[in-house]
Design a protein around this motif. Structure first.
Motif: not given
Length: 146
Positions: A33-60
């Motif tokens: 919403d902040i950047y006005g970009v595709s959610r589907n694309h951003m999901v892939k980006v965040i997933n990759k950042l998570g696997h690379a250890g830059f982003v932490k994801t918390v489920r629930g």
């Protein structure tokens, strides 16, 4: 050299998360919403950042995303190395007949190393010297659907 939109969105999302109070969670929807970009694309980006250890994801129910490291521990060169295919040309496919005598690949590899050496001098924290101004500009826009 031009980075992919993937890296562009990665840097944008990291900058946004770095402006939040330490440990505060946000959501992929908020970032899109902040950047006005595709959610589907951003999901892939965040997933990759998570696997690379830059982003932490918390489920629930009260989950979300946040930086996995402090901004001072996230090197810009490290982010690019994790996200970008850094080989500028591939002399093997299709095989280039001038390969035995060509010096172009070596020059391009040298240029890539110089590019990364410059990025290695900076961290995400260095990009936050104007943190207040960045925070004020991060206002949700209309989300792009994809």
């Amino acid at each position: 050299m031009q980075l992919t939109s993937f890296s562009d969105f990665a840097f944008r999302s990291l900058l946004y998360m770095a402006t939040l109070p330490e440990g505060e969670l946000t959501s992929i929807t908020k970032v899109t919403d902040i950047y006005g970009v595709s959610r589907n694309h951003m999901v892939k980006v965040i997933n990759k950042l998570g696997h690379a250890g830059f982003v932490k994801t918390v489920r629930g129910k009260y989950g979300g995303i946040c930086l996995a490291k402090s901004p001072a521990e996230i090197g810009l060169g490290e982010v690019i190395r994790a996200l970008e295919p850094l080989q500028l040309i591939n002399c093997g496919e299709p095989y280039c007949t001038i390969l035995p005598a060509c010096k172009l690949k070596g020059v391009l590899d040298e240029a890539t190393q110089a590019f990364l050496a410059t990025l290695d001098q900076y961290t995400l924290a260095d990009m936050l010297e104007n943190k207040q101004q960045l925070s004020e500009l991060m206002i949700p826009t209309q989300t792009v659907q994809a």
